[in-house]
Design a protein around this motif. Structure first.
Motif, mmCIF file in Angstrom:
data_model
loop_
_atom_site.group_PDB
_atom_site.id
_atom_site.type_symbol
_atom_site.label_atom_id
_atom_site.label_comp_id
_atom_site.label_asym_id
_atom_site.label_seq_id
_atom_site.Cartn_x
_atom_site.Cartn_y
_atom_site.Cartn_z
ATOM 1 N N THR A 185 -3.796 -26.756 -21.617
ATOM 2 C CA THR A 185 -4.526 -25.748 -20.848
ATOM 3 C C THR A 185 -3.573 -24.862 -20.042
ATOM 4 O OG1 THR A 185 -4.873 -27.096 -18.842
ATOM 5 C CG2 THR A 185 -6.445 -27.352 -20.634
ATOM 6 N N ASP A 186 -2.309 -25.287 -19.920
ATOM 7 C CA ASP A 186 -1.303 -24.430 -19.299
ATOM 8 C C ASP A 186 -0.687 -23.499 -20.339
ATOM 9 O OD1 ASP A 186 0.477 -23.610 -17.095
ATOM 10 O OD2 ASP A 186 2.029 -24.549 -18.313
ATOM 11 N N PHE A 187 -0.419 -24.035 -21.530
ATOM 12 C CA PHE A 187 0.087 -23.186 -22.609
ATOM 13 C C PHE A 187 -0.955 -22.162 -23.051
ATOM 14 C CE2 PHE A 187 3.029 -26.838 -23.896
ATOM 15 C CZ PHE A 187 4.152 -26.221 -23.359
ATOM 16 N N ILE A 188 -2.231 -22.554 -23.001
ATOM 17 C CA ILE A 188 -3.336 -21.666 -23.400
ATOM 18 C C ILE A 188 -4.319 -21.636 -22.238
ATOM 19 C CG2 ILE A 188 -5.067 -21.166 -25.175
ATOM 20 C CD1 ILE A 188 -2.316 -21.429 -26.374
ATOM 21 N N ASN A 189 -4.065 -20.815 -21.241
ATOM 22 C CA ASN A 189 -4.908 -20.893 -20.050
ATOM 23 C C ASN A 189 -6.168 -20.031 -20.188
ATOM 24 O OD1 ASN A 189 -3.930 -18.268 -19.448
ATOM 25 N ND2 ASN A 189 -2.204 -19.127 -18.324
ATOM 26 N N ASN A 190 -7.041 -20.165 -19.204
ATOM 27 C CA ASN A 190 -8.388 -19.598 -19.320
ATOM 28 C C ASN A 190 -8.411 -18.089 -19.549
ATOM 29 O OD1 ASN A 190 -9.621 -22.074 -19.021
ATOM 30 N ND2 ASN A 190 -9.816 -21.892 -16.795
ATOM 31 N N ASP A 191 -7.501 -17.364 -18.932
ATOM 32 C CA ASP A 191 -7.577 -15.910 -19.036
ATOM 33 C C ASP A 191 -6.980 -15.375 -20.327
ATOM 34 O OD1 ASP A 191 -4.984 -16.507 -18.400
ATOM 35 O OD2 ASP A 191 -4.798 -15.058 -16.760
ATOM 36 N N THR A 192 -6.368 -16.253 -21.147
ATOM 37 C CA THR A 192 -5.828 -15.812 -22.426
ATOM 38 C C THR A 192 -6.449 -16.546 -23.614
ATOM 39 O OG1 THR A 192 -4.010 -17.427 -22.395
ATOM 40 C CG2 THR A 192 -3.616 -15.280 -21.352
ATOM 41 N N TYR A 193 -7.222 -17.600 -23.374
ATOM 42 C CA TYR A 193 -7.767 -18.451 -24.436
ATOM 43 C C TYR A 193 -8.485 -17.610 -25.501
ATOM 44 C CZ TYR A 193 -10.602 -21.985 -26.761
ATOM 45 O OH TYR A 193 -11.180 -22.788 -27.698
ATOM 46 N N ALA A 230 -5.561 -17.313 -27.149
ATOM 47 C CA ALA A 230 -4.219 -16.811 -27.411
ATOM 48 C C ALA A 230 -3.211 -17.490 -26.489
ATOM 49 C CB ALA A 230 -4.175 -15.298 -27.204
ATOM 50 N N SER A 231 -1.951 -17.410 -26.854
ATOM 51 C CA SER A 231 -0.876 -17.991 -26.050
ATOM 52 C C SER A 231 -0.752 -17.275 -24.718
ATOM 53 C CB SER A 231 0.445 -17.893 -26.812
ATOM 54 O OG SER A 231 1.528 -18.180 -25.954
ATOM 55 N N SER A 232 -0.384 -18.033 -23.681
ATOM 56 C CA SER A 232 -0.112 -17.425 -22.382
ATOM 57 C C SER A 232 1.356 -17.059 -22.239
ATOM 58 C CB SER A 232 -0.513 -18.397 -21.259
ATOM 59 O OG SER A 232 0.164 -19.637 -21.414
ATOM 60 N N LEU A 289 -1.195 -22.863 -30.612
ATOM 61 C CA LEU A 289 -0.431 -24.081 -30.330
ATOM 62 C C LEU A 289 0.486 -24.482 -31.472
ATOM 63 C CD1 LEU A 289 -3.001 -26.234 -28.362
ATOM 64 C CD2 LEU A 289 -0.694 -25.673 -27.610
ATOM 65 N N ARG A 290 0.329 -23.850 -32.630
ATOM 66 C CA ARG A 290 1.250 -24.135 -33.725
ATOM 67 C C ARG A 290 2.671 -23.672 -33.401
ATOM 68 N NH1 ARG A 290 -2.502 -22.538 -39.016
ATOM 69 N NH2 ARG A 290 -4.331 -23.735 -38.349
ATOM 70 N N ALA A 291 2.818 -22.909 -32.322
ATOM 71 C CA ALA A 291 4.153 -22.533 -31.871
ATOM 72 C C ALA A 291 4.977 -23.756 -31.484
ATOM 73 C CB ALA A 291 4.050 -21.573 -30.686
ATOM 74 N N LEU A 292 4.316 -24.859 -31.163
ATOM 75 C CA LEU A 292 5.021 -26.098 -30.822
ATOM 76 C C LEU A 292 5.493 -26.850 -32.066
ATOM 77 C CD1 LEU A 292 2.762 -27.636 -28.013
ATOM 78 C CD2 LEU A 292 4.994 -26.537 -27.720
ATOM 79 N N CYS A 293 4.892 -26.589 -33.199
ATOM 80 C CA CYS A 293 5.132 -27.407 -34.392
ATOM 81 C C CYS A 293 6.602 -27.437 -34.831
ATOM 82 C CB CYS A 293 4.231 -26.965 -35.535
ATOM 83 S SG CYS A 293 2.467 -27.231 -35.192
ATOM 84 N N PRO A 294 7.317 -26.311 -34.874
ATOM 85 C CA PRO A 294 8.726 -26.400 -35.277
ATOM 86 C C PRO A 294 9.552 -27.325 -34.385
ATOM 87 C CG PRO A 294 7.968 -24.135 -35.375
ATOM 88 C CD PRO A 294 6.884 -24.919 -34.707
ATOM 89 N N LEU A 295 9.280 -27.319 -33.097
ATOM 90 C CA LEU A 295 9.997 -28.200 -32.187
ATOM 91 C C LEU A 295 9.646 -29.664 -32.460
ATOM 92 C CD1 LEU A 295 11.829 -28.599 -29.720
ATOM 93 C CD2 LEU A 295 9.814 -28.246 -28.270
ATOM 94 N N LEU A 296 8.362 -29.948 -32.677
ATOM 95 C CA LEU A 296 7.939 -31.311 -32.977
ATOM 96 C C LEU A 296 8.522 -31.779 -34.308
ATOM 97 C CD1 LEU A 296 4.168 -31.092 -31.921
ATOM 98 C CD2 LEU A 296 6.160 -31.652 -30.505
#
Length: 388
Positions: free
Chosen positions: A222-230, A232-234, A278-285
Motif C-alpha cells: 500500500t506504500d508502493f501503490i498508495n491510495n492516490d495513485t492506485y 498505478a505505481s507511486s 507491482l511486477r516492477a519488483l519481479c526482476p529483483l525477486l
C-alpha cells in the motif's frame, strides 16, 4: 471489573525467545511466566501435565492497556507453557496456562498457515462471520508453528471494534498458542491499531524474519501503490525509497535455503484488482532466487505457474499464490484464466505450508476442511528446483 479483552496472543518467535501480548479492560501491570512442559502418557494438554515449575518470567510494573513482554533464554524448537497476569490497585486478572513453541533451527522441518481478508470480506459476508470462525478453527487443526495474514484483517482501519470482531475474537484459540505475522492491506493502511497490536520490528509495515531454513519478507504494497495513485505505481520502486532499499539489502544479506515474500496487492491474478505495477519488483525477486510470493486483495485462490521475466520458467521461476482466503468472490474472476494461471478457485480457504530443507509443500484447503489444490517445490543441494 478488570478483564483480558484481547488475547493473550503470541508474537515474534525466535529460537530462544517469545513475545506475549494481551489487552486489558483497564490500565494494569503486566507479568508473564514461562513454565517447563513435562510429558506424560495421558492427561492435561496434548500429553503434557499441568505445568508448575517457572523457568523464566518478565514483568512491567507500569500501567497500560496493551501489554507486551518478551521472555528470552529458551531452547529452540521446544514446547513450553505460559501464564499472563495483570493487576491494578483494586483487581487482578490472569490467563493460562497455554502452550507455545520456540522457532526451529535450520535443518528442522516446520509448517505454517496462511489466510487473509478476515475483515476485507465482511461487506460481502452473508454468514455473519461464520466463515472466519471456520477458517480459524480449521487452521488450528493443522497445529501450525505460526500463521501469516496477508492483509485486510479488519474492514475499517479506524474502527477499534473491528480488530476484535474480525481477528482477535474468531482467532482467539489459534492465536493464544500460535504466533502470527501479517502485512498491511488497504483496509489497515493509515490506521494506528495495526502498529499498536503487533510486535513486528520497526517500522512494522515492512520487516523480515528467519524460521528454520526459510527467510520471510513482509512488504507494504500500500506504500508502493498508495491510495492516490492506485492501481498505478507511486514511483517508489527505486533506490532511495526506504522500503525498496530495505528489500534490496535484505535479499542480499540472506543465505536461507527458501525465500518467501508476502504483501497484499497481487501482481498476478486472473481476476479483478490485479495490480500489474507491482511486477516492477519481479526482476529483483528473480535476481535473488525468491521461491514463493504470497498476496491477497482479490478474494479468490489462485496459483501461478513458475514465472520468470514475464514467461513460464520451470527451472528458476517464482510461484505466485493469491490467498484471498476468508471469503469467496467468484464474480471477481475473469471469464477465463490468464496465461500464467495454473489453478484458480473462488472458495473461502487457507494455505497449509510444510517446509523441509528439500521441499516446500503448499496445500489449499477450504473452510470445511477439504483439500482442493496441492503443489511442491523441490530443491537439491545445489539449489536446482523441481516443481510438482
Amino acid at each position: 471489573m478488570l478483564t483480558m479483552i484481547k488475547g493473550p496472543y503470541l508474537q515474534w518467535p525466535t529460537e530462544e525467545s517469545m513475545t506475549f501480548m494481551w489487552e486489558t479492560s483497564k490500565p494494569a501491570t503486566s507479568r508473564v511466566e514461562v513454565m517447563r512442559a513435562e510429558r506424560i502418557h495421558s492427561g492435561y494438554q496434548g500429553n503434557y501435565k499441568q505445568p508448575e515449575q517457572i523457568l523464566a518470567s518478565a514483568e512491567n510494573s507500569g500501567y497500560s492497556l496493551i501489554h507486551q513482554l518478551t521472555v528470552s533464554g529458551l531452547e529452540p524448537g521446544t514446547i513450553y507453557f505460559y501464564k499472563v497476569y495483570s493487576q491494578n490497585e483494586q483487581e487482578a486478572a490472569e490467563a493460562g496456562p497455554f502452550p507455545f513453541k520456540t522457532a526451529m533451527l535450520p535443518g528442522e522441518p516446520f509448517s505454517f498457515t496462511v489466510t487473509s481478508e478476515t475483515g476485507g470480506y465482511s461487506g460481502f459476508d452473508i454468514t455473519g462471520g461464520e466463515i472466519n470462525n471456520s477458517i480459524f478453527a480449521q487452521m488450528k487443526k493443522y497445529r501450525p508453528d505460526f500463521s501469516l495474514f496477508i492483509g485486510d484483517i479488519v474492514n475499517d482501519r479506524t474502527n477499534y471494534a473491528d480488530w476484535d470482531q474480525y481477528f482477535f475474537s474468531p482467532g482467539k484459540e489459534l492465536l493464544q498458542d500460535t504466533p502470527s505475522f501479517s502485512c498491511l492491506g488497504n483496509h489497515e493502511n493509515g490506521g494506528s491499531w495495526y502498529y499498536d497490536f503487533f510486535a513486528f520490528t520497526a517500522p512494522k509495515n515492512y520487516y523480515s524474519f528467519d524460521y528454520g531454513d526459510a527467510h520471510f519478507i513482509a512488504l507494504d504494497s500500500t506504500d508502493f501503490i498508495n491510495n492516490d495513485t492506485y492501481p498505478a505505481s507511486s514511483g517508489k520502486f527505486q533506490a532511495g525509497n526506504a522500503q525498496y532499499d530495505f528489500l534490496v539489502q535484505d535479499l542480499q544479506n540472506t543465505s536461507a535455503k527458501w525465500k518467501i515474500v508476502y504483501f497484499h496487492y497481487s501482481p498476478y491474478v486472473s481476476g479483478g484488482y490485479q495490480v500489474e505495477a507491482l511486477r516492477a519488483l519481479c526482476p529483483l525477486l528473480e535476481q535473488h532466487s525468491v521461491d514463493l510470493v504470497l498476496s491477497s486483495h482479490t478474494i479468490v485462490y489462485e496459483r501461478s505457474y513458475p514465472l520468470r521475466s514475464g514467461r513460464l520458467d520451470f527451472k528458476d521461476g517464482i510461484v505466485y499464490v493469491v490467498a484471498g482466503g476468508a471469503g469467496a468472490m467468484p464474480e471477481w474472476l475473469l471469464p477465463k484464466r490468464e496465461w500464467f494461471t495454473s489453478q484458480s478457485l473462488a472458495v473461502p480457504h487457507f494455505l497449509q505450508v510444510a517446509v523441509t530443507p528439500q521441499q516446500l509443500e503448499i496445500r489449499a484447503i477450504d473452510h470445511q476442511g477439504a483439500l482442493f489444490d496441492k503443489f511442491s517445490i523441490f530443491k537439491d543441494m545445489d539449489g536446482a528446483k523441481k516443481y510438482i
